[in-house]
Design a protein around this motif. Structure first.
Motif, PDB file in Angstrom:
ATOM      1  N   ASN A   1       0.826  -1.209   0.000  1.00  0.00           N
ATOM      2  CA  ASN A   1       0.000   0.000   0.000  1.00  0.00           C
ATOM      3  C   ASN A   1       0.865   1.267   0.000  1.00  0.00           C
ATOM      4  O   ASN A   1       0.582   2.219  -0.707  1.00  0.00           O
ATOM      5  N   LYS A   2       1.962   1.224   0.775  1.00  0.00           N
ATOM      6  CA  LYS A   2       2.847   2.402   0.787  1.00  0.00           C
ATOM      7  C   LYS A   2       3.518   2.578  -0.573  1.00  0.00           C
ATOM      8  O   LYS A   2       3.721   3.703  -1.037  1.00  0.00           O
ATOM      9  N   ILE A   3       3.880   1.457  -1.194  1.00  0.00           N
ATOM     10  CA  ILE A   3       4.513   1.549  -2.510  1.00  0.00           C
ATOM     11  C   ILE A   3       3.530   2.140  -3.516  1.00  0.00           C
ATOM     12  O   ILE A   3       3.893   3.021  -4.310  1.00  0.00           O
ATOM     13  N   THR A   4       2.277   1.714  -3.426  1.00  0.00           N
ATOM     14  CA  THR A   4       1.264   2.254  -4.344  1.00  0.00           C
ATOM     15  C   THR A   4       1.108   3.760  -4.133  1.00  0.00           C
ATOM     16  O   THR A   4       1.116   4.542  -5.100  1.00  0.00           O
ATOM     17  N   ILE A   5       0.999   4.166  -2.867  1.00  0.00           N
ATOM     18  CA  ILE A   5       0.888   5.597  -2.576  1.00  0.00           C
ATOM     19  C   ILE A   5       2.111   6.331  -3.113  1.00  0.00           C
ATOM     20  O   ILE A   5       2.004   7.392  -3.735  1.00  0.00           O
ATOM     21  N   GLY A   6       3.282   5.735  -2.905  1.00  0.00           N
ATOM     22  CA  GLY A   6       4.519   6.336  -3.392  1.00  0.00           C
ATOM     23  C   GLY A   6       4.500   6.534  -4.885  1.00  0.00           C
ATOM     24  O   GLY A   6       4.892   7.598  -5.394  1.00  0.00           O
ATOM     25  N   ILE A   7       4.016   5.532  -5.621  1.00  0.00           N
ATOM     26  CA  ILE A   7       3.974   5.639  -7.080  1.00  0.00           C
ATOM     27  C   ILE A   7       3.019   6.751  -7.503  1.00  0.00           C
ATOM     28  O   ILE A   7       3.328   7.542  -8.404  1.00  0.00           O
TER      29      ILE A   7
ATOM     30  N   TYR B   1      14.801  -3.619   6.231  1.00  0.00           N
ATOM     31  CA  TYR B   1      15.314  -3.264   4.908  1.00  0.00           C
ATOM     32  C   TYR B   1      14.382  -3.650   3.777  1.00  0.00           C
ATOM     33  O   TYR B   1      14.453  -3.102   2.686  1.00  0.00           O
ATOM     34  N   ARG B   2      13.479  -4.605   4.036  1.00  0.00           N
ATOM     35  CA  ARG B   2      12.533  -4.974   2.985  1.00  0.00           C
ATOM     36  C   ARG B   2      11.567  -3.837   2.713  1.00  0.00           C
ATOM     37  O   ARG B   2      11.090  -3.650   1.601  1.00  0.00           O
ATOM     38  N   THR B   3      11.284  -3.050   3.742  1.00  0.00           N
ATOM     39  CA  THR B   3      10.439  -1.865   3.587  1.00  0.00           C
ATOM     40  C   THR B   3      11.291  -0.675   3.176  1.00  0.00           C
ATOM     41  O   THR B   3      10.937   0.088   2.285  1.00  0.00           O
ATOM     42  N   LEU B   4      12.424  -0.563   3.849  1.00  0.00           N
ATOM     43  CA  LEU B   4      13.277   0.615   3.689  1.00  0.00           C
ATOM     44  C   LEU B   4      13.785   0.780   2.255  1.00  0.00           C
ATOM     45  O   LEU B   4      13.747   1.886   1.702  1.00  0.00           O
ATOM     46  N   LEU B   5      14.231  -0.319   1.638  1.00  0.00           N
ATOM     47  CA  LEU B   5      14.872  -0.186   0.324  1.00  0.00           C
ATOM     48  C   LEU B   5      13.907   0.298  -0.766  1.00  0.00           C
ATOM     49  O   LEU B   5      14.179   1.318  -1.398  1.00  0.00           O
ATOM     50  N   PRO B   6      12.780  -0.382  -0.989  1.00  0.00           N
ATOM     51  CA  PRO B   6      11.905   0.111  -2.067  1.00  0.00           C
ATOM     52  C   PRO B   6      11.362   1.513  -1.794  1.00  0.00           C
ATOM     53  O   PRO B   6      11.312   2.353  -2.704  1.00  0.00           O
TER      54      PRO B   6
ATOM     55  N   ALA C   1      16.550  10.301   1.645  1.00  0.00           N
ATOM     56  CA  ALA C   1      15.431   9.394   1.391  1.00  0.00           C
ATOM     57  C   ALA C   1      15.350   8.255   2.426  1.00  0.00           C
ATOM     58  O   ALA C   1      14.306   8.083   3.061  1.00  0.00           O
ATOM     59  N   PRO C   2      16.450   7.488   2.633  1.00  0.00           N
ATOM     60  CA  PRO C   2      16.324   6.386   3.601  1.00  0.00           C
ATOM     61  C   PRO C   2      16.034   6.880   5.010  1.00  0.00           C
ATOM     62  O   PRO C   2      15.332   6.222   5.774  1.00  0.00           O
ATOM     63  N   HIS C   3      16.551   8.057   5.347  1.00  0.00           N
ATOM     64  CA  HIS C   3      16.362   8.524   6.716  1.00  0.00           C
ATOM     65  C   HIS C   3      14.903   8.857   6.998  1.00  0.00           C
ATOM     66  O   HIS C   3      14.395   8.574   8.081  1.00  0.00           O
ATOM     67  N   ILE C   4      14.250   9.442   6.016  1.00  0.00           N
ATOM     68  CA  ILE C   4      12.816   9.760   6.183  1.00  0.00           C
ATOM     69  C   ILE C   4      12.040   8.462   6.416  1.00  0.00           C
ATOM     70  O   ILE C   4      11.219   8.368   7.335  1.00  0.00           O
ATOM     71  N   ILE C   5      12.337   7.440   5.614  1.00  0.00           N
ATOM     72  CA  ILE C   5      11.625   6.168   5.754  1.00  0.00           C
ATOM     73  C   ILE C   5      11.896   5.557   7.121  1.00  0.00           C
ATOM     74  O   ILE C   5      11.002   5.044   7.795  1.00  0.00           O
ATOM     75  N   ARG C   6      13.173   5.624   7.564  1.00  0.00           N
ATOM     76  CA  ARG C   6      13.521   5.054   8.870  1.00  0.00           C
ATOM     77  C   ARG C   6      12.742   5.718   9.995  1.00  0.00           C
ATOM     78  O   ARG C   6      12.259   5.070  10.908  1.00  0.00           O
ATOM     79  N   LEU C   7      12.658   7.052   9.905  1.00  0.00           N
ATOM     80  CA  LEU C   7      11.916   7.785  10.932  1.00  0.00           C
ATOM     81  C   LEU C   7      10.460   7.343  10.955  1.00  0.00           C
ATOM     82  O   LEU C   7       9.856   7.205  12.005  1.00  0.00           O
ATOM     83  N   LEU C   8       9.883   7.133   9.775  1.00  0.00           N
ATOM     84  CA  LEU C   8       8.456   6.842   9.704  1.00  0.00           C
ATOM     85  C   LEU C   8       8.137   5.374   9.954  1.00  0.00           C
ATOM     86  O   LEU C   8       7.204   5.055  10.679  1.00  0.00           O
TER      87      LEU C   8
END
Lengths: 257, 359
Positions: B21-27, B299-304, B287-294
């Protein structure tokens, strides 16, 4: 025989840390490695776990030579609880415990429901389920020790190695952790081998079936707690005068300085 | 005192769900950023027209004749190739940044900061200035040369950190810094010694998409896809690699092999990004830092998701670069540095000592 050490030596910068040790570990044994600082307890654990390679001699795990084992196979057989490792603060406790499933998973395989259940049970067993929303950087020493135990249980390996599991803990947590180790060992109903390197002779005496007393890289005594922890052995190896009494409840030796 | 005992263990639910769902929102967000990026510029094109022109290619509408041919050209030949290249480069930098951070257990490892990007740009500069033709149909020497430069840089940095006897990763970062500076100096010397028309090279070195073409995106795609596939394949193992080496090994990880595969993959992805857009810093840090904070450190979530955030960020940064002081264009590297440097300081203060020196 689960673990078989044959004339194992280990040299570090030309100093013999372990000298020609031969020892066997049988199913169902809870063994403590004791001895003065630098006597080789931790080194022996690391040799068994495969972290260090022996300079000479052979180590067999379930009749297979240790250095031929892949990391993965070794991890299926042996779990290790290191002493005070540096842990990444940001990882949550459940995520950390789940890492114990790694040896059982293929590269592209992710954890199944079953894997999560195993981790959940180890968290209940070690009584850390209340930490499910916390991160490694936010918990106390005793909780950290139990989290590492939970990870090791999640690994479901018959052999468990623990390096100073009670160091830096207060007496309440020392006993809690030791009882837990004993409980995990008992749950393996006679198949498991648990080996711990431990400083505290009284804890070793109370909880283990067998004690190996180390002195300068060799085994000075090997046997049941009351056979090994004698006044003679301790006075000569630690170089201090002690008094030994018998624990009024457990019947195990208690060492008084 | 006893710790609180837990009674109702049914509450403890352990699961991992892939963040579809996050990937879809991201796209969707990237798509919106891309449309904005295409619409805004020296000539404003209304968003509805942008859609019409984009879809006219698909022959869904026949009214496209009403739209000015000039807009058509601006969108298809100038803005869209640029936005797509920014998207790909941003995604590459986000993913490779997160990978380097996981490998080196250092939240400050960014392809630009550890010297990989400088090494890659030196490789590309050598090919660029050598005068040999570097594009053959759908193959270009530039990404290959960048990769060679980048991999040499990262391996030298890695060897220095091993040789210095401590595997503390701050050593690796400092070594990377030195090698990056060295590579940049060599690039400078090479440029001074070559013929005077250096403006394209100069703007390229400062990082930018001014000369972006469709062919650039096509040329870097294969390298990106290969590198990113390996990285995503190893994403679960990267979680285990967050432990100290011997601890991870006791959990069955083949550390040396995994490290090699991931360094090569991340460098391949970085090189692909650098080869046509030059040095763009800090995307791989932000980019990775924002994802880490949220959403934490899996890493399966963090990388994409880092890839998606990197892409959106770079599209917007490029938009800013070409509109802020219009008609003059700023190199996009200046925008990312403006945003990234304070961010770097923030991360540095936040992770004070513990993570940087801890390993």
């Amino acid at each position: 025989m689960v673990i078989d050490l044959q004339n194992v030596s280990f040299k570090y910068e030309n100093v013999n840390v372990i000298q020609e040790i031969t020892a066997h570990f049988n199913p169902g044994e809870l063994v403590s490695l004791v001895g003065p600082n630098g006597a080789g307890k931790t080194t022996l654990l690391k040799l068994i776990s495969g972290t260090l390679k022996p300079s000479s001699g052979k180590i067999y795990i379930y009749d297979q030579q240790s250095h031929n084992l892949t990391n993965k196979k070794r991890a299926v057989w042996i779990s290790m609880v290191p002493q005070n490792p540096k842990l990444p603060d940001e990882i949550s406790i459940p995520d950390f415990v789940m890492l114990g499933r790694n040896p059982h998973l293929g590269l592209l395989q992710w954890e199944s429901k079953e894997d999560f259940n195993i981790a959940r049970k180890s968290m209940s067993l070690t009584e850390i389920d209340y930490l499910s929303r916390r991160k490694l950087g936010e918990i106390s020493g005793g909780e950290r020790q139990r989290a590492m135990l939970a990870l090791a249980i999640t690994q479901q390996s018959p052999i468990m190695l623990l390096d100073e599991p009670t160091s830096n803990l207060d007496i309440y947590h020392q006993i809690k952790v030791m009882k837990l180790i004993k409980k995990i060992h008992t749950l393996k109903s006679g198949f498991g081998v648990t080996i711990l390197a431990i400083h505290d002779l009284n804890i070793a005496a109370q909880f283990s079936d067998r004690i190996l007393l180390f002195s300068n890289g060799s085994i000075a005594a090997d046997g049941m707690p009351k056979e090994v922890l004698t006044k003679n052995n301790i006075d000569s190896i630690y170089g201090s005068e002690v008094t030994i009494i018998t624990h009024p409840e457990h019947g195990t030796p208690v060492i008084l300085s | 005192m006893k710790p609180t005992t837990y009674t109702n263990d049914q509450d403890l639910v352990l699961t991992y769900k892939y963040p579809w769902n996050k990937i879809t929102i991201g796209i969707v967000i990237i798509f919106i950023c891309a449309v904005i990026g295409v619409a805004i510029g020296s000539v404003y094109i209304p968003v509805t027209s942008v859609f019409l022109i984009l879809f006219s290619k698909l022959n869904l509408f026949n009214e496209s004749t009403e739209l000015t041919p000039a807009w058509h050209t601006i969108i298809w030949n100038i803005r869209l190739p640029r936005v797509v290249l920014a998207l790909l480069v941003g995604a590459s930098l986000g993913i490779s940044g997160a990978t380097y951070q996981g490998l080196f257990k250092n939240p400050l490892a960014d392809p630009y900061l550890i010297g990989v990007a400088s090494g890659a740009s030196l490789g590309a500069t050598i090919v660029f200035l050598s005068g040999i033709p570097f594009t053959y149909g759908y193959f270009s020497l530039l990404p290959v040369a960048s990769f060679c430069g980048g991999i040499i840089a990262v391996f030298i940095a890695y060897l220095i950190s091993i040789k210095s006897g401590n595997t503390h990763l701050s050593t690796l970062l400092l070594a990377g810094l030195a090698i990056g500076a060295f590579a940049t100096a060599i690039t400078g010397i090479l440029m001074l010694r070559s013929d005077p028309d250096l403006r394209p090279l100069l703007s390229w070195l400062m990082g930018g998409f001014i000369r972006a073409q469709w062919s650039h995106s096509i040329l870097i795609m294969p390298y990106m896809i290969i590198g990113v596939s390996f990285i995503l394949g190893y994403s679960r193992i990267l979680n285990t690699m967050q432990l100290e080496g011997y601890y991870a090994e006791s959990l069955g990880v083949n550390i040396e092999k995994t490290k090699r595969i991931l360094i090569v993959s991340a460098t391949l992805v970085t090189a692909a990004a650098v080869s046509f857009s030059g040095l763009i810093g800090f995307v791989g840090l932000i980019a990775p830092h924002i994802i880490r904070l949220l959403w934490g450190t899996d890493y399966r979530t963090l990388l994409p998701l880092s890839g998606l955030v990197g892409a959106a960020f770079l599209i917007l940064a490029d938009l800013a670069a070409r509109t802020i002081v219009s008609p003059i264009e700023l190199p996009v590297g200046i925008i990312t540095a403006l945003v990234g440097s304070p961010f770097f300081v923030y991360v540095l203060l936040k992770t004070k000592g513990s993570t940087i020196d801890g390993y």
